[in-house]
Each structure stands twice: as C-alpha cells, then as structure tokens.
Scaffold this motif. Structure first.
Motif, PDB file in Angstrom:
ATOM      1  N   THR A   1     -23.530 -60.109  43.249  1.00  0.00           N
ATOM      2  CA  THR A   1     -22.408 -61.034  43.165  1.00  0.00           C
ATOM      3  C   THR A   1     -22.296 -61.569  41.747  1.00  0.00           C
ATOM      4  O   THR A   1     -23.097 -62.385  41.306  1.00  0.00           O
ATOM      5  CB  THR A   1     -22.581 -62.199  44.155  1.00  0.00           C
ATOM      6  OG1 THR A   1     -22.659 -61.676  45.476  1.00  0.00           O
ATOM      7  CG2 THR A   1     -21.407 -63.161  44.052  1.00  0.00           C
ATOM      8  N   VAL A   2     -21.321 -61.079  41.021  1.00  0.00           N
ATOM      9  CA  VAL A   2     -21.083 -61.483  39.643  1.00  0.00           C
ATOM     10  C   VAL A   2     -19.582 -61.503  39.432  1.00  0.00           C
ATOM     11  O   VAL A   2     -18.849 -60.738  40.067  1.00  0.00           O
ATOM     12  CB  VAL A   2     -21.795 -60.519  38.657  1.00  0.00           C
ATOM     13  CG1 VAL A   2     -21.316 -59.095  38.835  1.00  0.00           C
ATOM     14  CG2 VAL A   2     -21.600 -60.969  37.219  1.00  0.00           C
ATOM     15  N   GLU A   3     -19.095 -62.366  38.541  1.00  0.00           N
ATOM     16  CA  GLU A   3     -17.660 -62.521  38.361  1.00  0.00           C
ATOM     17  C   GLU A   3     -17.273 -62.374  36.889  1.00  0.00           C
ATOM     18  O   GLU A   3     -18.034 -62.749  35.989  1.00  0.00           O
ATOM     19  CB  GLU A   3     -17.208 -63.895  38.862  1.00  0.00           C
ATOM     20  CG  GLU A   3     -17.331 -64.086  40.352  1.00  0.00           C
ATOM     21  CD  GLU A   3     -16.773 -65.421  40.815  1.00  0.00           C
ATOM     22  OE1 GLU A   3     -16.300 -66.199  39.945  1.00  0.00           O
ATOM     23  OE2 GLU A   3     -16.797 -65.689  42.031  1.00  0.00           O
ATOM     24  N   ILE A   4     -16.073 -61.852  36.673  1.00  0.00           N
ATOM     25  CA  ILE A   4     -15.478 -61.824  35.338  1.00  0.00           C
ATOM     26  C   ILE A   4     -15.002 -63.236  35.004  1.00  0.00           C
ATOM     27  O   ILE A   4     -14.280 -63.859  35.778  1.00  0.00           O
ATOM     28  CB  ILE A   4     -14.298 -60.845  35.290  1.00  0.00           C
ATOM     29  CG1 ILE A   4     -14.782 -59.408  35.548  1.00  0.00           C
ATOM     30  CG2 ILE A   4     -13.576 -60.920  33.940  1.00  0.00           C
ATOM     31  CD1 ILE A   4     -13.650 -58.410  35.728  1.00  0.00           C
ATOM     32  N   THR A   5     -15.418 -63.722  33.846  1.00  0.00           N
ATOM     33  CA  THR A   5     -15.034 -65.077  33.439  1.00  0.00           C
ATOM     34  C   THR A   5     -14.025 -65.096  32.299  1.00  0.00           C
ATOM     35  O   THR A   5     -13.349 -66.100  32.091  1.00  0.00           O
ATOM     36  CB  THR A   5     -16.270 -65.876  33.018  1.00  0.00           C
ATOM     37  OG1 THR A   5     -16.958 -65.176  31.958  1.00  0.00           O
ATOM     38  CG2 THR A   5     -17.216 -66.048  34.198  1.00  0.00           C
ATOM     39  N   ALA A   6     -13.930 -64.013  31.532  1.00  0.00           N
ATOM     40  CA  ALA A   6     -12.976 -63.972  30.415  1.00  0.00           C
ATOM     41  C   ALA A   6     -12.748 -62.527  29.993  1.00  0.00           C
ATOM     42  O   ALA A   6     -13.634 -61.679  30.142  1.00  0.00           O
ATOM     43  CB  ALA A   6     -13.480 -64.789  29.218  1.00  0.00           C
ATOM     44  N   ILE A   7     -11.547 -62.272  29.472  1.00  0.00           N
ATOM     45  CA  ILE A   7     -11.207 -60.970  28.890  1.00  0.00           C
ATOM     46  C   ILE A   7     -10.564 -61.257  27.539  1.00  0.00           C
ATOM     47  O   ILE A   7      -9.532 -61.932  27.467  1.00  0.00           O
ATOM     48  CB  ILE A   7     -10.240 -60.167  29.779  1.00  0.00           C
ATOM     49  CG1 ILE A   7     -10.809 -60.011  31.190  1.00  0.00           C
ATOM     50  CG2 ILE A   7      -9.968 -58.799  29.169  1.00  0.00           C
ATOM     51  CD1 ILE A   7      -9.853 -59.354  32.165  1.00  0.00           C
ATOM     52  N   ASP A   8     -11.175 -60.752  26.484  1.00  0.00           N
ATOM     53  CA  ASP A   8     -10.686 -61.005  25.126  1.00  0.00           C
ATOM     54  C   ASP A   8     -10.419 -59.696  24.410  1.00  0.00           C
ATOM     55  O   ASP A   8     -10.980 -58.651  24.768  1.00  0.00           O
ATOM     56  CB  ASP A   8     -11.711 -61.824  24.331  1.00  0.00           C
ATOM     57  CG  ASP A   8     -11.970 -63.187  24.946  1.00  0.00           C
ATOM     58  OD1 ASP A   8     -10.987 -63.872  25.260  1.00  0.00           O
ATOM     59  OD2 ASP A   8     -13.150 -63.538  25.124  1.00  0.00           O
ATOM     60  N   THR A   9      -9.567 -59.769  23.392  1.00  0.00           N
ATOM     61  CA  THR A   9      -9.280 -58.596  22.568  1.00  0.00           C
ATOM     62  C   THR A   9      -9.300 -58.974  21.097  1.00  0.00           C
ATOM     63  O   THR A   9      -9.115 -60.140  20.734  1.00  0.00           O
ATOM     64  CB  THR A   9      -7.897 -57.995  22.887  1.00  0.00           C
ATOM     65  OG1 THR A   9      -6.878 -58.938  22.536  1.00  0.00           O
ATOM     66  CG2 THR A   9      -7.762 -57.616  24.340  1.00  0.00           C
ATOM     67  N   CYS A  10      -9.528 -57.983  20.267  1.00  0.00           N
ATOM     68  CA  CYS A  10      -9.293 -58.130  18.836  1.00  0.00           C
ATOM     69  C   CYS A  10      -8.894 -56.770  18.281  1.00  0.00           C
ATOM     70  O   CYS A  10      -9.132 -55.732  18.912  1.00  0.00           O
ATOM     71  CB  CYS A  10     -10.514 -58.698  18.106  1.00  0.00           C
ATOM     72  SG  CYS A  10     -11.885 -57.559  17.919  1.00  0.00           S
ATOM     73  N   VAL A  11      -8.263 -56.770  17.119  1.00  0.00           N
ATOM     74  CA  VAL A  11      -7.787 -55.541  16.501  1.00  0.00           C
ATOM     75  C   VAL A  11      -8.482 -55.370  15.164  1.00  0.00           C
ATOM     76  O   VAL A  11      -8.328 -56.189  14.264  1.00  0.00           O
ATOM     77  CB  VAL A  11      -6.258 -55.552  16.303  1.00  0.00           C
ATOM     78  CG1 VAL A  11      -5.789 -54.210  15.741  1.00  0.00           C
ATOM     79  CG2 VAL A  11      -5.558 -55.859  17.623  1.00  0.00           C
ATOM     80  N   VAL A  12      -9.248 -54.314  15.041  1.00  0.00           N
ATOM     81  CA  VAL A  12      -9.953 -53.987  13.801  1.00  0.00           C
ATOM     82  C   VAL A  12      -9.140 -52.947  13.051  1.00  0.00           C
ATOM     83  O   VAL A  12      -8.665 -51.962  13.622  1.00  0.00           O
ATOM     84  CB  VAL A  12     -11.364 -53.452  14.101  1.00  0.00           C
ATOM     85  CG1 VAL A  12     -12.030 -52.916  12.838  1.00  0.00           C
ATOM     86  CG2 VAL A  12     -12.216 -54.547  14.726  1.00  0.00           C
ATOM     87  N   GLU A  13      -8.983 -53.174  11.760  1.00  0.00           N
ATOM     88  CA  GLU A  13      -8.182 -52.266  10.937  1.00  0.00           C
ATOM     89  C   GLU A  13      -9.086 -51.238  10.271  1.00  0.00           C
ATOM     90  O   GLU A  13      -9.702 -51.483   9.238  1.00  0.00           O
ATOM     91  CB  GLU A  13      -7.398 -53.052   9.881  1.00  0.00           C
ATOM     92  CG  GLU A  13      -6.388 -52.200   9.130  1.00  0.00           C
ATOM     93  CD  GLU A  13      -5.481 -53.031   8.253  1.00  0.00           C
ATOM     94  OE1 GLU A  13      -4.418 -52.512   7.849  1.00  0.00           O
ATOM     95  OE2 GLU A  13      -5.829 -54.187   7.957  1.00  0.00           O
ATOM     96  N   GLY A  14      -9.187 -50.082  10.911  1.00  0.00           N
ATOM     97  CA  GLY A  14      -9.889 -48.960  10.316  1.00  0.00           C
ATOM     98  C   GLY A  14      -8.868 -48.029   9.693  1.00  0.00           C
ATOM     99  O   GLY A  14      -7.912 -48.469   9.054  1.00  0.00           O
ATOM    100  N   ASN A  15      -9.043 -46.720   9.883  1.00  0.00           N
ATOM    101  CA  ASN A  15      -7.968 -45.816   9.459  1.00  0.00           C
ATOM    102  C   ASN A  15      -6.804 -45.897  10.438  1.00  0.00           C
ATOM    103  O   ASN A  15      -5.679 -45.511  10.124  1.00  0.00           O
ATOM    104  CB  ASN A  15      -8.471 -44.380   9.322  1.00  0.00           C
ATOM    105  CG  ASN A  15      -9.151 -43.865  10.577  1.00  0.00           C
ATOM    106  OD1 ASN A  15      -9.641 -44.632  11.395  1.00  0.00           O
ATOM    107  ND2 ASN A  15      -9.187 -42.562  10.734  1.00  0.00           N
ATOM    108  N   PHE A  16      -7.074 -46.420  11.642  1.00  0.00           N
ATOM    109  CA  PHE A  16      -6.055 -46.798  12.605  1.00  0.00           C
ATOM    110  C   PHE A  16      -6.343 -48.228  13.053  1.00  0.00           C
ATOM    111  O   PHE A  16      -7.373 -48.807  12.691  1.00  0.00           O
ATOM    112  CB  PHE A  16      -6.060 -45.860  13.820  1.00  0.00           C
ATOM    113  CG  PHE A  16      -5.792 -44.424  13.499  1.00  0.00           C
ATOM    114  CD1 PHE A  16      -4.515 -44.005  13.166  1.00  0.00           C
ATOM    115  CD2 PHE A  16      -6.810 -43.487  13.520  1.00  0.00           C
ATOM    116  CE1 PHE A  16      -4.249 -42.682  12.869  1.00  0.00           C
ATOM    117  CE2 PHE A  16      -6.562 -42.150  13.224  1.00  0.00           C
ATOM    118  CZ  PHE A  16      -5.272 -41.750  12.893  1.00  0.00           C
ATOM    119  N   GLU A  17      -5.448 -48.803  13.851  1.00  0.00           N
ATOM    120  CA  GLU A  17      -5.706 -50.113  14.438  1.00  0.00           C
ATOM    121  C   GLU A  17      -6.509 -49.909  15.722  1.00  0.00           C
ATOM    122  O   GLU A  17      -5.997 -49.369  16.703  1.00  0.00           O
ATOM    123  CB  GLU A  17      -4.382 -50.824  14.739  1.00  0.00           C
ATOM    124  CG  GLU A  17      -3.570 -51.137  13.493  1.00  0.00           C
ATOM    125  CD  GLU A  17      -2.203 -51.703  13.826  1.00  0.00           C
ATOM    126  OE1 GLU A  17      -1.908 -51.872  15.027  1.00  0.00           O
ATOM    127  OE2 GLU A  17      -1.435 -51.965  12.898  1.00  0.00           O
TER     128      GLU A  17
END
Length: 405
Positions: free
Chosen positions: A16-32
C-alpha cells in the motif's frame, strides 16, 4: 486446507503506497528533454522521460487530477487510465500519449525501487546482459554545433568526404553500428514541396553512401535516415540505387500516414526499410507489421505509449519475424528505459544514441563511468532503471524560462 488469508492480507498491506506528486522539468540538450518525477509516500521517487518538444509538461501536470493517491505499482492500469481520462484531449494519439509514455516509465522506475528489482525483471526475463548501440552521426559536418541546431549547413558540410571522416571517427570510438541523415538541402531544389528527387540528388546520396561504406568497411552496420521526405517513386528509385551497399536499413523514406505507400516502398527493394518512430500505440503499427510493410520497426518508447506498449508492438513484430530497433533521442533516463526493453525483447536488435555532440550527456546522471562503453550499454542489476539524476547538472541545463523539480 492451509489458510493463506493472513499472508495475503499482510502482503496487501506491504504494497500500500500512494503517489503524492508528479513533477516535470525540461532539460536543454541537443533536444528538449522532458523529464518526469513521481513521488510517493514511501519516500521512493520514480524518474521517467517523455519525447522531446512542447506541451508535455502541461499535460503531465493535468494528470495529477486523477493520479494522486493512486498506487504506483499498478503501472499498466494507470497508463490505461491516463489514456481513458484524456481521450477527449486526444488521448489515443499525439502529445497525450507522449506524456503518458513518460509517466509510465517513471512508474516502472518507482515500482522497481519499491520492489527492489530492476525494471527488466518486472517486464520479463533477461535475454542479454548488454544492449548494442548505434550512433546517430547526423550529416557529415552538419549539426555539429553547440546549440543542437538542425538548420541546413553550407553545402560543403554534406560532402561524401565529410560523411566518411565522421564515420571513421565514430567507429574509432568503439561503435559497430552507425546512422547518418541522408535528406539534404538539394532535395528541395527546384521544387521544395513535391517530394521528387532528381537524378542528380539521387546520385549525390549514392556517392555519400559509397564513401561511408568504403571508409568503414563491411563489418560495421550502416543505416541512413530520410525523414519522410519523398514520393513513392523517388523512394523506390533511391532504395534501388543503394542496394549494392548492404545497408542495415534505409529509414523513413515516405510520409508516415499512408501504410499502403510504405508497404509499396518496402516490397520494391532488397534494401531493408525501417519506420515507426512517430506512430502512437500498438494500433498504429499492427497493420504495418502483419502486412510486412516494414523490415525493421522503430517505435519510440517515449512516444508510442511507454515500455508496456513497446513490448506489445515487439510481440506483433516477433510473430512476423521482424526485428525492433527503438528510436531514441533521449537523455540517459529515456535511454536506460530502452536498455531494459532491450534486455527482455527477443527480437530486439540495436538501440539509437543521438547525443554524441552533448559532452555533458553522461554528467546528467550520478555515475563514475560513461554509460556507453565499446558501443554498448550494460543492463543494470540495481532497482528501477538503475540510474539517478544529478540534480545540479539538471539545474545547470534547464531550458531557459523553465524551472527544475
């Protein structure tokens, strides 16, 4: 009869475990690079990656409405719920499926960490200890710039000698398989819209292929990518001219929407033909596989629906004795997700690496040694995907105007 009810109850409590947050970020490599982090109340964090480009962070954020409080171990159920909940937003195709792909990969990473197992073990049995990598070498000297620009370069950058020199350099780095772009600025002359290749344009491409093959010999696998630019007749003429060079494949010759056109090209030549990177979910590739409209299928796990969906595609390909070589333009996170697939898929061939010019690619993860060694990546035995982000490097390379985790 022995009573297992207490054991079953205890096991249920332990998971029994729950998702508490979903986050994103965008890293600029040769693509995003769209990176995704799923946090849980067990203190375990899963990392995933969705295909490059805009729109994905906003869609991932939207899924918090119905994923928070869910159990991250229910990977496939949650993936299907994303598709169902967002069907009105284009959930069966496009950016919604791309976002779902990255979330699904992060869920696998979290599940592996929670269960103390590598992701490949959750997906199936390990069939190979390392995955062979093919290096995408772009186009001669073109695109070898710090900002990863894909603008056409000056004509001399596309000379056969420039291609040959780059091929030798990359082979000396330990790669036994290479791919180059074969769509050139000349393709658009005199008409930039009709997709027809002149005899001169086809001859220019033949000279490039011949120069690379002569430079690296027959023992190195060699592929070329055309990025969906040509008409059926031009694609067939080009593929025919390249038959003597024993290519690993010729990729994306015609626009991707018409499967009958793709089949026409594939069956017209003995040059192996590959496609599949911009298709969504198994439904958009099944017909092509069952009709043998492709020789090598190249779905992108961070686009097509994640690891589970890619395995469904691989199953259909295996039924038809077709190898699968995933498209991959990811950071080390998406790349390692593909490595776990490579460990378990019987008909897996080679995996793309598309960041040769990004000299900090390995720095994005906490690791002492390069991920790619002698042209291959070892399948990790550590829980989850087997890699962790270096948060300081992530922060250093965030896309301008965006924030980190």
């Amino acid at each position: 009869m022995k009573d297992f009810s207490n054991q079953i109850a205890n096991r249920a409590d332990s998971r029994t475990v729950e998702i508490t947050a979903i986050d994103t970020c965008v890293v600029e490599g040769n693509f995003e690079w769209n990176l995704i982090k799923i946090e849980t109340d067990a203190g375990v964090t899963g990392i995933g990656e969705a295909y490059r480009g805009g729109g994905v962070p906003e869609l991932v954020e939207y899924t918090e409405r119905f994923l928070l409080g869910e159990n991250p171990l229910d990977v496939q159920r949650l993936y299907r719920r994303i598709i169902q909940e967002m069907s009105g937003h284009g959930g069966t195709t496009g950016k919604v499926v791309t976002a779902a792909s990255g979330i699904e990969i992060a869920l696998w990473d979290a599940a592996g960490k929670l269960l103390d197992l590598p992701v490949y073990q959750l997906l199936g049995s390990k069939l190979r200890d390392e995955v062979r990598i093919y290096c995408d070498c772009h186009a001669g000297e073109a695109y070898a710039v710090e900002d990863g620009s894909t603008d056409y370069a000056d004509a001399e950058a596309y000379s056969p000698q420039a291609y040959a020199n780059e091929a030798r350099r990359v082979v000396d780095m330990g790669f036994s398989a290479l791919k180059f772009d074969l769509d050139l600025e000349r393709d658009n002359d005199p008409d930039p819209f009709n997709g027809r290749l002149t005899n001169g344009a086809i001859e220019e491409k033949r000279e490039i292929v011949a120069a690379v093959r002569e430079a690296i010999g027959d023992d190195v696998d060699l592929a070329f990518d055309c990025h969906w630019d040509y008409t059926v007749e031009s694609a067939k003429r080009l593929a025919y001219e390249l038959e003597p060079y024993d290519l690993m494949w010729l990729e994306d010759l015609v626009p991707p929407e018409n499967m009958d056109a793709q089949k026409e090209v594939t069956t017209a030549t003995r040059t192996p033909v590959a496609t599949g990177e911009n298709r969504f979910r198994v439904h958009e590739l099944s017909g092509l596989l069952y009709d043998h409209g492709v020789d090598i299928v190249t779905p992108d796990p961070t686009t097509v629906g994640g690891l589970g969906e890619t395995m469904r595609i691989a199953d259909r390909a295996e039924e038809n004795y077709i190898p699968i070589s995933p498209h991959n333009v990811c950071s080390p996170i998406g790349t390692m997700a593909c490595v776990h697939l490579g460990a378990v898929i019987p008909n897996f061939d080679v995996l793309e690496f598309h960041a040769l010019e990004v000299d900090w690619w390995d720095d994005l993860i906490e690791r002492d040694q390069p991920l790619i060694r002698d042209g291959s990546i070892e399948v990790p035995e550590t829980p989850g995907l087997g890699v962790e982000l270096d948060d300081a490097v992530v922060e250093e390379h965030l896309l301008d105007g965006t924030t980190g985790f």
